[in-house]
Design a protein around this motif. Sequence first.
Motif, PDB file in Angstrom:
ATOM      1  N   ARG A 440      41.985  36.280  18.267  1.00  0.00           N
ATOM      2  CA  ARG A 440      41.209  35.789  19.406  1.00  0.00           C
ATOM      3  C   ARG A 440      41.476  34.303  19.593  1.00  0.00           C
ATOM      4  O   ARG A 440      41.389  33.522  18.653  1.00  0.00           O
ATOM      5  CB  ARG A 440      39.709  36.011  19.196  1.00  0.00           C
ATOM      6  N   GLN A 451      36.797  36.807  38.083  1.00  0.00           N
ATOM      7  CA  GLN A 451      36.625  37.942  37.167  1.00  0.00           C
ATOM      8  C   GLN A 451      35.944  37.506  35.873  1.00  0.00           C
ATOM      9  O   GLN A 451      36.181  36.412  35.374  1.00  0.00           O
ATOM     10  CB  GLN A 451      37.985  38.551  36.812  1.00  0.00           C
ATOM     11  N   LYS A 452      35.108  38.373  35.333  1.00  0.00           N
ATOM     12  CA  LYS A 452      34.428  38.076  34.076  1.00  0.00           C
ATOM     13  C   LYS A 452      35.206  38.592  32.874  1.00  0.00           C
ATOM     14  O   LYS A 452      35.100  38.061  31.769  1.00  0.00           O
ATOM     15  CB  LYS A 452      33.026  38.695  34.074  1.00  0.00           C
ATOM     16  N   GLU A 453      35.993  39.641  33.087  1.00  0.00           N
ATOM     17  CA  GLU A 453      36.837  40.183  32.022  1.00  0.00           C
ATOM     18  C   GLU A 453      37.917  41.053  32.643  1.00  0.00           C
ATOM     19  O   GLU A 453      37.851  41.409  33.828  1.00  0.00           O
ATOM     20  CB  GLU A 453      36.006  40.999  31.030  1.00  0.00           C
ATOM     21  N   LYS A 483      44.126  40.629  27.038  1.00  0.00           N
ATOM     22  CA  LYS A 483      42.746  40.896  27.442  1.00  0.00           C
ATOM     23  C   LYS A 483      42.011  39.557  27.491  1.00  0.00           C
ATOM     24  O   LYS A 483      42.228  38.703  26.631  1.00  0.00           O
ATOM     25  CB  LYS A 483      42.071  41.838  26.443  1.00  0.00           C
ATOM     26  N   GLU A 485      38.121  37.410  28.486  1.00  0.00           N
ATOM     27  CA  GLU A 485      36.672  37.531  28.634  1.00  0.00           C
ATOM     28  C   GLU A 485      36.103  36.131  28.887  1.00  0.00           C
ATOM     29  O   GLU A 485      36.325  35.209  28.099  1.00  0.00           O
ATOM     30  CB  GLU A 485      36.079  38.133  27.354  1.00  0.00           C
ATOM     31  N   VAL A 496      37.183  30.662  28.193  1.00  0.00           N
ATOM     32  CA  VAL A 496      37.476  32.094  28.054  1.00  0.00           C
ATOM     33  C   VAL A 496      37.946  32.425  26.638  1.00  0.00           C
ATOM     34  O   VAL A 496      38.446  31.559  25.915  1.00  0.00           O
ATOM     35  CB  VAL A 496      38.560  32.557  29.053  1.00  0.00           C
TER      36      VAL A 496
END
Length: 561
Positions: A440, A451-453, A483, A485, A496
């Motif tokens: 991560r 967009q949030k995710e 990916k 978020e 993010v």
Amino acid sequence: MPLFSASYFHEFRVTELPELPEKFTFPFYYEPHPLCIMAAQDVQQYLETQTDFVHNFGLNSTLKGNPIGKMFGVMVVKNEANKLGYLAAFSGKLAESNDIKGFVPTIYNTLNQAGFYKKGEATLNRFNAEIKTMEASKEFALAQKNIKDAEVRYQTELLELKQNIKSEKKHRDQERAVAKQVMLDTEYAAFNELLSEASKKLQIELKQFKRHWKYKQETLEKELSVMKLPIDALKQKRAALSATLQSQLHQQYRFLNANGEECSLLDIFRDTVTPIPPAGSGECAAPKLFQYAYQNHLEPLAMAEFWWGVSPKSEVRKHKQFYPSCRSKCEPILGHMMKGLQVDNNPILQIPHYNEDLDIVFEDDYLLLVNKPHEFLSVPGKRIQESVYTKMKQYLPHATGPLLVHRLDMSTSGLLLVAKNMRVHKQLQKQFIERTVKKRYIALLDGVIEQKEGVIDLPLRVDLDNRPQQLVCYKHGKLAKTKFEVITVEDGKTRVYFYPITGRTHQLRVHAAHQNGLKTPILGDDLYGTKLDRLHLHAERITFKHPILKEELTVHCSAPF
């Protein structure tokens, strides 16, 4: 009042100007000088209001045609009267022309209808049209179809014949089995001989069949070859003319430098990795600016280039943003053209010294995780040796194996996994290959995203013109998935989490900045955004299976921003 006019030398007329630069800009990695920013803003104001030409930059939805953004360049110069001004240029052609009011001319005008290049191009176009006509003729198409049809029929009949031979063999084997039980030995031998003869006849039939079809196919190929003769002759003439035109064109591009020396395009590229100059060499803004300055006794002081319009689909280009000169075409040319100038040092070659011990976040007898500082190499580079690897070699003098299990971009900070022996390294590397390691990253984006995710899926490959930058390429690119978020929005910036599913070079940086990604570069990204004190990207967490203890291990390292 804009300074931009029909003349090539645009004089600064304001009373108070910033201090002049001590050295000329290093064009491949720079922060634009305030004078260059002033000049660029003047050109941009002109581009926003001009009516001298029509070009679809993608900024006006009413214009027809494919939108094409363009790189522009400005060069701050001093003339013989000691007046300060700037020159402007564009890369390639603009509005299908090389001659636009206020912009310096190209080194050689390939669009001149009376010139050898346009005349040769017309001949090439005629060759192409003739070749296309001959290849599109009914006779040529029928000859090609006959060959394809013959191949299909051959394969079909061959399969039928082989199946028949196989069926006959099976039938003979059954007859042999029955005959052996009911016949005397002498009778069986004679009967078996008859069966063998039948088998030989079928094999002869197969050979004759293949010979027949080979002759038929060769006849059809010869017929097509005869039809190809005039086409191939035209293609050879086209290739020869194209090579001649290219050679003549290279001779027309002759570049000056500050010492008054002139060098041809072929001479400049002779000792490079690509001795044949890439297409478009010499047509970028920077060589045009230098050439005009030297030809007109203007002293180059600083330079900058900016993008105007929509971004190409494969690259990351932001409207009005400054960018370095391209490397594959411009680096050899500008290397010659800047001789005799005092040029800023290449910051990429400045060796970073990290005198402190690296921050070790976790360590046991088998492995450790180190917090790599930003702007510090993971492994030694071509010119810079100091790196996490060299530091770990000193810290672990008795360790075996390659040590580092993976890498981080030089500008990225965060967790790097180090194995203390070969066995541990292999087992950890296997987890990376199988994509069972979970990473991560945390990043601060230079803007707000809606967009949030979600998942970004944009294949990547290296930009051959501007290494190490990457391009989005669906034809030759490697799979790249990320990916993301959203955590928070802070003062117009978006924090993010990134979870890389694959691990490509600059993957997170391109996926953030690209128009088909998040359209918002990471804060401080000097390649795909705007340079700041650092790239705000940090590898903050990693989860993997301990290769010896066989337990899942998660290690966290907070971001410094």
